[in-house]
Structure formats: structure tokens, C-alpha cells
Write an enzyme that holds these catalytic residues in place. Structure first.
Site, PDB file in Angstrom:
ATOM      1  N   LYS A  33       6.304   4.287 -21.145  1.00  0.00           N
ATOM      2  CA  LYS A  33       7.390   3.519 -21.772  1.00  0.00           C
ATOM      3  C   LYS A  33       8.760   4.027 -21.335  1.00  0.00           C
ATOM      4  O   LYS A  33       9.773   3.437 -21.663  1.00  0.00           O
ATOM      5  CB  LYS A  33       7.267   3.620 -23.299  1.00  0.00           C
ATOM      6  CG  LYS A  33       6.007   2.920 -23.822  1.00  0.00           C
ATOM      7  CD  LYS A  33       5.715   3.251 -25.273  1.00  0.00           C
ATOM      8  CE  LYS A  33       4.336   2.727 -25.667  1.00  0.00           C
ATOM      9  NZ  LYS A  33       3.742   3.463 -26.773  1.00  0.00           N
ATOM     10  N   ARG A  34       8.813   5.155 -20.612  1.00  0.00           N
ATOM     11  CA  ARG A  34      10.135   5.703 -20.264  1.00  0.00           C
ATOM     12  C   ARG A  34      10.793   4.861 -19.171  1.00  0.00           C
ATOM     13  O   ARG A  34      10.107   4.225 -18.366  1.00  0.00           O
ATOM     14  CB  ARG A  34      10.029   7.167 -19.849  1.00  0.00           C
ATOM     15  CG  ARG A  34       9.482   7.404 -18.468  1.00  0.00           C
ATOM     16  CD  ARG A  34       9.167   8.882 -18.302  1.00  0.00           C
ATOM     17  NE  ARG A  34       8.965   9.247 -16.908  1.00  0.00           N
ATOM     18  CZ  ARG A  34       7.886   8.970 -16.194  1.00  0.00           C
ATOM     19  NH1 ARG A  34       6.905   8.270 -16.711  1.00  0.00           N
ATOM     20  NH2 ARG A  34       7.791   9.356 -14.941  1.00  0.00           N
ATOM     21  N   CYS A  55      -3.078  -2.259  21.416  1.00  0.00           N
ATOM     22  CA  CYS A  55      -3.953  -1.803  20.324  1.00  0.00           C
ATOM     23  C   CYS A  55      -5.307  -1.362  20.883  1.00  0.00           C
ATOM     24  O   CYS A  55      -5.960  -2.108  21.599  1.00  0.00           O
ATOM     25  CB  CYS A  55      -4.158  -2.940  19.331  1.00  0.00           C
ATOM     26  SG  CYS A  55      -5.449  -2.605  18.136  1.00  0.00           S
ATOM     27  N   CYS A  58      -8.236  -3.865  19.651  1.00  0.00           N
ATOM     28  CA  CYS A  58      -8.299  -5.285  20.014  1.00  0.00           C
ATOM     29  C   CYS A  58      -9.353  -5.517  21.106  1.00  0.00           C
ATOM     30  O   CYS A  58      -9.605  -4.648  21.939  1.00  0.00           O
ATOM     31  CB  CYS A  58      -6.930  -5.767  20.499  1.00  0.00           C
ATOM     32  SG  CYS A  58      -5.824  -6.273  19.166  1.00  0.00           S
ATOM     33  N   HIS A 118      -5.916  -9.039  15.357  1.00  0.00           N
ATOM     34  CA  HIS A 118      -5.088  -7.869  15.079  1.00  0.00           C
ATOM     35  C   HIS A 118      -4.229  -8.049  13.831  1.00  0.00           C
ATOM     36  O   HIS A 118      -3.842  -7.075  13.175  1.00  0.00           O
ATOM     37  CB  HIS A 118      -4.193  -7.610  16.299  1.00  0.00           C
ATOM     38  CG  HIS A 118      -3.377  -6.366  16.207  1.00  0.00           C
ATOM     39  ND1 HIS A 118      -3.902  -5.110  16.442  1.00  0.00           N
ATOM     40  CD2 HIS A 118      -2.074  -6.170  15.881  1.00  0.00           C
ATOM     41  CE1 HIS A 118      -2.947  -4.198  16.277  1.00  0.00           C
ATOM     42  NE2 HIS A 118      -1.833  -4.813  15.930  1.00  0.00           N
ATOM     43  N   ASN A 158      -9.854   3.081   5.286  1.00  0.00           N
ATOM     44  CA  ASN A 158      -8.529   3.645   5.012  1.00  0.00           C
ATOM     45  C   ASN A 158      -7.547   2.583   5.394  1.00  0.00           C
ATOM     46  O   ASN A 158      -7.465   2.228   6.568  1.00  0.00           O
ATOM     47  CB  ASN A 158      -8.296   4.808   5.979  1.00  0.00           C
ATOM     48  CG  ASN A 158      -8.304   6.136   5.302  1.00  0.00           C
ATOM     49  OD1 ASN A 158      -8.291   6.234   4.086  1.00  0.00           O
ATOM     50  ND2 ASN A 158      -8.310   7.168   6.111  1.00  0.00           N
ATOM     51  N   SER A 166      -4.211   4.992  11.134  1.00  0.00           N
ATOM     52  CA  SER A 166      -3.446   5.117  12.374  1.00  0.00           C
ATOM     53  C   SER A 166      -3.185   3.788  13.069  1.00  0.00           C
ATOM     54  O   SER A 166      -2.429   3.736  14.024  1.00  0.00           O
ATOM     55  CB  SER A 166      -4.198   6.053  13.322  1.00  0.00           C
ATOM     56  OG  SER A 166      -5.493   5.539  13.571  1.00  0.00           O
ATOM     57  N   HIS A 169      -4.788  -2.704  12.902  1.00  0.00           N
ATOM     58  CA  HIS A 169      -5.911  -3.607  13.210  1.00  0.00           C
ATOM     59  C   HIS A 169      -6.994  -3.406  12.132  1.00  0.00           C
ATOM     60  O   HIS A 169      -7.366  -2.279  11.848  1.00  0.00           O
ATOM     61  CB  HIS A 169      -6.469  -3.282  14.603  1.00  0.00           C
ATOM     62  CG  HIS A 169      -7.399  -4.330  15.105  1.00  0.00           C
ATOM     63  ND1 HIS A 169      -7.109  -5.147  16.169  1.00  0.00           N
ATOM     64  CD2 HIS A 169      -8.615  -4.724  14.650  1.00  0.00           C
ATOM     65  CE1 HIS A 169      -8.115  -5.993  16.359  1.00  0.00           C
ATOM     66  NE2 HIS A 169      -9.042  -5.746  15.448  1.00  0.00           N
ATOM     67  N   HIS A 171      -9.905  -2.425  10.206  1.00  0.00           N
ATOM     68  CA  HIS A 171     -11.075  -1.625  10.581  1.00  0.00           C
ATOM     69  C   HIS A 171     -11.464  -0.658   9.481  1.00  0.00           C
ATOM     70  O   HIS A 171     -10.683  -0.368   8.575  1.00  0.00           O
ATOM     71  CB  HIS A 171     -10.812  -0.846  11.870  1.00  0.00           C
ATOM     72  CG  HIS A 171      -9.822   0.281  11.697  1.00  0.00           C
ATOM     73  ND1 HIS A 171      -8.476   0.076  11.622  1.00  0.00           N
ATOM     74  CD2 HIS A 171     -10.007   1.620  11.562  1.00  0.00           C
ATOM     75  CE1 HIS A 171      -7.853   1.235  11.468  1.00  0.00           C
ATOM     76  NE2 HIS A 171      -8.754   2.197  11.406  1.00  0.00           N
ATOM     77  N   GLN A 173     -14.506   2.819   8.741  1.00  0.00           N
ATOM     78  CA  GLN A 173     -15.232   3.889   9.415  1.00  0.00           C
ATOM     79  C   GLN A 173     -16.559   4.152   8.719  1.00  0.00           C
ATOM     80  O   GLN A 173     -16.749   3.792   7.563  1.00  0.00           O
ATOM     81  CB  GLN A 173     -14.416   5.180   9.400  1.00  0.00           C
ATOM     82  CG  GLN A 173     -13.100   5.110  10.161  1.00  0.00           C
ATOM     83  CD  GLN A 173     -12.541   6.510  10.394  1.00  0.00           C
ATOM     84  OE1 GLN A 173     -13.255   7.434  10.771  1.00  0.00           O
ATOM     85  NE2 GLN A 173     -11.256   6.668  10.157  1.00  0.00           N
ATOM     86  N   HIS A 303     -15.725   2.248  -4.594  1.00  0.00           N
ATOM     87  CA  HIS A 303     -14.507   2.758  -5.232  1.00  0.00           C
ATOM     88  C   HIS A 303     -13.304   2.319  -4.418  1.00  0.00           C
ATOM     89  O   HIS A 303     -13.348   2.311  -3.186  1.00  0.00           O
ATOM     90  CB  HIS A 303     -14.496   4.297  -5.226  1.00  0.00           C
ATOM     91  CG  HIS A 303     -15.515   4.918  -6.107  1.00  0.00           C
ATOM     92  ND1 HIS A 303     -15.359   5.028  -7.460  1.00  0.00           N
ATOM     93  CD2 HIS A 303     -16.705   5.513  -5.824  1.00  0.00           C
ATOM     94  CE1 HIS A 303     -16.405   5.656  -7.979  1.00  0.00           C
ATOM     95  NE2 HIS A 303     -17.245   5.953  -7.012  1.00  0.00           N
ATOM     96  N   GLU A 322      -1.860  18.017 -11.325  1.00  0.00           N
ATOM     97  CA  GLU A 322      -3.065  17.414 -10.717  1.00  0.00           C
ATOM     98  C   GLU A 322      -3.807  18.385  -9.801  1.00  0.00           C
ATOM     99  O   GLU A 322      -5.022  18.442  -9.790  1.00  0.00           O
ATOM    100  CB  GLU A 322      -2.669  16.206  -9.879  1.00  0.00           C
ATOM    101  CG  GLU A 322      -2.739  14.905 -10.574  1.00  0.00           C
ATOM    102  CD  GLU A 322      -1.437  14.431 -11.174  1.00  0.00           C
ATOM    103  OE1 GLU A 322      -0.418  15.142 -11.072  1.00  0.00           O
ATOM    104  OE2 GLU A 322      -1.474  13.352 -11.769  1.00  0.00           O
TER     105      GLU A 322
HETATM  106  P1  H2U Z   1      -8.095   5.492  10.796  1.00  0.00           P
HETATM  107  O1  H2U Z   1      -8.932   4.460  10.172  1.00  0.00           O
HETATM  108  O2  H2U Z   1      -7.873   6.661   9.871  1.00  0.00           O
HETATM  109  O3  H2U Z   1      -6.855   4.961  11.392  1.00  0.00           O
HETATM  110  O4  H2U Z   1      -8.920   6.056  12.034  1.00  0.00           O
HETATM  111  C1  H2U Z   1      -9.207   5.323  13.171  1.00  0.00           C
HETATM  112  C2  H2U Z   1     -10.269   6.058  13.937  1.00  0.00           C
HETATM  113  O5  H2U Z   1     -10.348   5.549  15.258  1.00  0.00           O
HETATM  114  C3  H2U Z   1      -9.982   7.551  14.058  1.00  0.00           C
HETATM  115  O6  H2U Z   1     -11.031   8.250  13.428  1.00  0.00           O
HETATM  116  C4  H2U Z   1     -10.685   6.585  16.135  1.00  0.00           C
HETATM  117  C5  H2U Z   1      -9.971   7.796  15.560  1.00  0.00           C
HETATM  118  O7  H2U Z   1     -10.669   8.982  15.876  1.00  0.00           O
HETATM  119  N1  H2U Z   1     -10.278   6.243  17.488  1.00  0.00           N
HETATM  120  C6  H2U Z   1     -11.216   6.074  18.485  1.00  0.00           C
HETATM  121  O8  H2U Z   1     -12.402   6.275  18.242  1.00  0.00           O
HETATM  122  N2  H2U Z   1     -10.840   5.678  19.737  1.00  0.00           N
HETATM  123  C7  H2U Z   1      -9.542   5.473  20.101  1.00  0.00           C
HETATM  124  O9  H2U Z   1      -9.283   5.078  21.229  1.00  0.00           O
HETATM  125  C8  H2U Z   1      -8.458   5.724  19.129  1.00  0.00           C
HETATM  126  C9  H2U Z   1      -8.861   6.050  17.735  1.00  0.00           C
HETATM  127 ZN    ZN Z   2      -5.611  -4.845  17.437  1.00  0.00          ZN
END
Ligand code: H2U
Ligand code: ZN
Length: 351
Positions: A33-34, A55, A58, A118, A158, A166, A169, A171, A173, A303, A322
Site C-alpha cells: 500500500k506504500r 542471428c 535463424c 525471428h 529463458n 542472449s 529469436h 527459443h 533449452q 513454473h 532474500e
Molecule cells: P539463452 O537462451 O540463455 O540465450 O542461450 C542460448 C544458448 O544458445 C546458449 O546456451 C547457445 C548458447 O550456448 N548457442 C549455441 O549453441 N550456438 C551458437 O552459435 C550461439 C549460442
Molecule cells: Zn533469428
């Protein structure tokens, strides 16, 4: 101390228990509330091209490791050129007395391009364009999980540069490992204890209760529910839980995979609409380990941990108390859920 009025979760500082991992969080609703005098400006978003020749994700482009991406038209997975885990690491343990311990670790890391485009993100993709992402997650979980030394397959995304992503595009993992990592391991222990006591999964009972209470619900369809968990740490943290007990994505049929694509979109559209910005988060699936054992206690869920707090640029910091004591939040999960629920269901860029 005011002993006259009765304790309630709306006005009074309190601790909430997370039954999935056994941890506690501090909630300080009176602080929400602040007044706020910090920044609230909108972020000017870049307009990205459909194809970016620079990229590395791509179609047709060269990656940093020298590999050339195929002209893919569907979601596409490749082994991470900078994998954190390697499959040929020699096995072994190292100790030096009671206080120094290390184990060698094996694994496989992959990158998954969600779309050849992209300029898109999950909330901007159509449900039937997201469905093939879910199909690929299932295929990867099955294939990686079938490798004898892989005991856990962590699928995650991420999103946004403030999460350290990074490349814009779209994506995600996958890190598949021999060891069961810390977070799924904590949830395994709690879910197993609950299942042994009640003969039902912890999340089946939790979801039933939340469906009755309604206050923390965000969205739903025939197979999944999105909600803010009672014990959420991040201001707009959310979970997607399957209505039926599915131990893993391996058990999903086509209708369930389509429904997962739908709820993934519904939730991320809400997120983008909150501050009218492409909403950053780390999200991922928690599901049964692939260690060859039956896991009747495991209940599939995702999550979402987004850091933004009050605007397109003001995020919550996990610092101070934290880091040293336990997580803390001001706005209650119930208020966060209400704010998200009241947003338009159509992506703000389409209005
Ligand atoms: P992020 O989702 O945190 O951006 O990570 C992208 C991943 O893509 C990162 O783990 C990989 C990086 O190692 N990568 C490749 O495998 N090949 C590349 O040419 C660039 C990035
Ligand atoms: Zn791209």
C-alpha cells in the site's frame, strides 16, 4: 502487538509454506500500500525483422561453432555449441575428507528454436504453431530420457535480456543430466512423502482446492489450469498444472499437447498485456525423472518465474533478506492473480 484483531492474509505480515519444496516465504501485504515514486515509464520495444541475417538461430544461418542451421520450417533442436554438460566426461568421484566432495557429471544440452520467425514470441504465435514445440519437447524428453545415463531432462525457456537471454529469436533449452538437479529433487521428495501418505498426488489435491477457492486462478482449458501458487515468490510467478495426473510429457496425447500449447499462450498473453511489454521470465517443466523407476508421485507442471514488479522496467530484486534469510514479497498472490485475470485476452500488439 495488536492481539485484539484477528490474523488475516490480506493485512498482516505472514509466512507461507511451499509444500512442493518445503520452503517458506515472507509476505508483507501492508507494504504493497506504500506509495511508489520510482520509474514507471514504458519501454520502447524494438521491431524485429522476420529474418535477421546476423542471428545464429535463424534458418540457414551459421552458428558460432561453424554449423549451419537447416532451412527449418518447424521447431528445430540442435546440440548446444557451448554445452554446460558433456556426454563423454569420465565417471568418478573425488573427496578430500568430510568437507570436500565432488562427483563427475555427464549430460547433453540442446537448444530448441520455437519458430523459424525471428520476430515472434510464444504469446505472438498461434496455438497450432506452438503445438509443434510441445511435440518436439515430448520427442526430446523421450529420446534423451531413454539414454541410460540420463536421469533427468530439464526443459526450460529463458525469455528476455533481463533474464540473461542472449538472443530474442524465440527459443528454449534442454539440459539432460545424470544427476537429478536440486529443484526437481526437492519436489520429488515432497511429492513422494505426500503420495505415500494419501495415495494421491500433492498437486491433484492442491489443484482441486484451488479450483474451489478460485482466487488464485488465471486461466484454464479442458486439460490444464494456470494459477498463481499460494506460495509464489516472484510478484507474478505462475504455475501450469495438468488436471489429470500425468507423470511426464511422455504420457500426453494430441489433445493434451494442444491444450498445453493453448494454456502456454493464454498465460504469456496475460503476461505481455500486464505492462504492455514482451514479459521476461524463466519458465520450465518439472516432471518425472527418467531414471527407469516408476514415479507415481510425480505430477506434471510448469513454473514461470518473471522478475517484473511494477512496470516494464522495474523488477523485483532477490537481494538482502532474500539472499540471507528467505524470499519475501509485498503484493499478495491473490492480488497478482486478480490483476492478471482482469487483463484483455488479446495480445496488446494486436489491439
Ligand atoms: P539463452 O537462451 O540463455 O540465450 O542461450 C542460448 C544458448 O544458445 C546458449 O546456451 C547457445 C548458447 O550456448 N548457442 C549455441 O549453441 N550456438 C551458437 O552459435 C550461439 C549460442
Ligand atoms: Zn533469428
Amino acid at each position: 502487538m495488536n492481539l485484539m484483531s484477528e490474523f488475516n492474509l490480506i493485512d498482516h505480515p505472514h509466512r507461507r509454506y511451499n509444500p512442493l519444496n518445503g520452503e517458506w516465504i515472507l509476505v508483507s501485504p501492508h507494504r504493497a500500500k506504500r506509495p511508489w515514486q520510482g520509474q514507471v515509464e514504458k519501454v520502447v520495444e524494438d521491431v524485429r525483422p522476420k529474418y535477421d541475417p546476423k542471428c545464429y538461430l535463424c534458418p540457414g544461418n551459421e552458428r558460432i561453432g561453424g554449423h549451419i542451421n537447416p532451412e527449418y520450417t518447424e521447431p528445430f533442436a540442435f546440440v548446444n555449441d557451448f554445452s554446460s554438460l558433456l556426454n563423454d566426461t569420465p565417471e568418478g568421484s573425488w573427496t578430500d575428507g568430510e568437507l570436500f566432495k565432488a562427483d563427475s557429471e555427464q549430460g547433453i544440452c540442446k537448444v530448441i528454436c520455437f519458430s523459424p520467425r525471428h520476430d515472434l514470441t510464444i504469446p505472438q504465435m498461434e496455438v497450432d504453431e506452438i503445438k509443434p514445440v510441445i511435440d518436439l519437447w515430448q520427442k526430446e524428453y523421450n529420446e534423451l530420457g531413454a539414454i541410460p545415463f540420463i536421469n533427468y531432462v530439464q526443459i526450460f525457456e529463458n525469455k528476455g535480456s533481463i533474464m540473461g537471454c542472449s538472443n530474442p529469436h524465440p527459443h528454449g533449452q534442454i539440459w539432460a543430466s545424470k544427476a537429478i538437479p536440486v529443484e526437481p529433487e526437492k519436489e520429488s521428495i515432497r511429492q513422494l512423502a505426500y503420495f505415500e501418505k494419501h495415495g494421491r498426488t500433492l498437486l491433484a489435491d492442491y489443484l482441486d482446492a484451488e479450483l474451489k477457492k478460485e482466487v488464485r486462478l488465471l486461466a484454464s482449458n479442458d486439460h490444464f489450469v494456470a494459477l498463481i501458487p499460494f506460495w509464489a515468490v516472484w510478484p507474478f510467478e505462475a504455475m501450469i498444472v495438468s488436471r489429470k495426473q500425468l507423470q511426464s510429457i511422455a504420457q500426453m496425447n494430441d489433445a493434451e499437447k494442444l491444450a498445453l500449447a493453448d494454456i502456454y499462450k493464454q498465460l504469456t498473453v496475460m503476461y505481455d498485456n500486464l505492462f504492455e511489454v514482451s514479459f521476461a521470465y524463466s519458465a520450465g517443466i518439472h516432471q518425472a525423472p527418467t531414471d527407469g523407476k516408476d514415479h507415481p508421485e510425480w505430477h506434471f507442471h510448469m513454473h514461470f518465474y518473471p522478475p517484473l514488479l511494477r512496470s516494464a522496467s522495474v523488477k523485483k530484486f532477490m537481494v538482502g533478506y532474500e539472499m540471507l534469510a528467505n524470499p519475501q514479497r509485498d503484493i499478495t498472490p491473490e492480488l497478482s492473480a486478480q490483476r492478471l485475470r482482469e487483463l484483455p485476452k488479446v495480445h496488446y500488439r494486436l489491439i
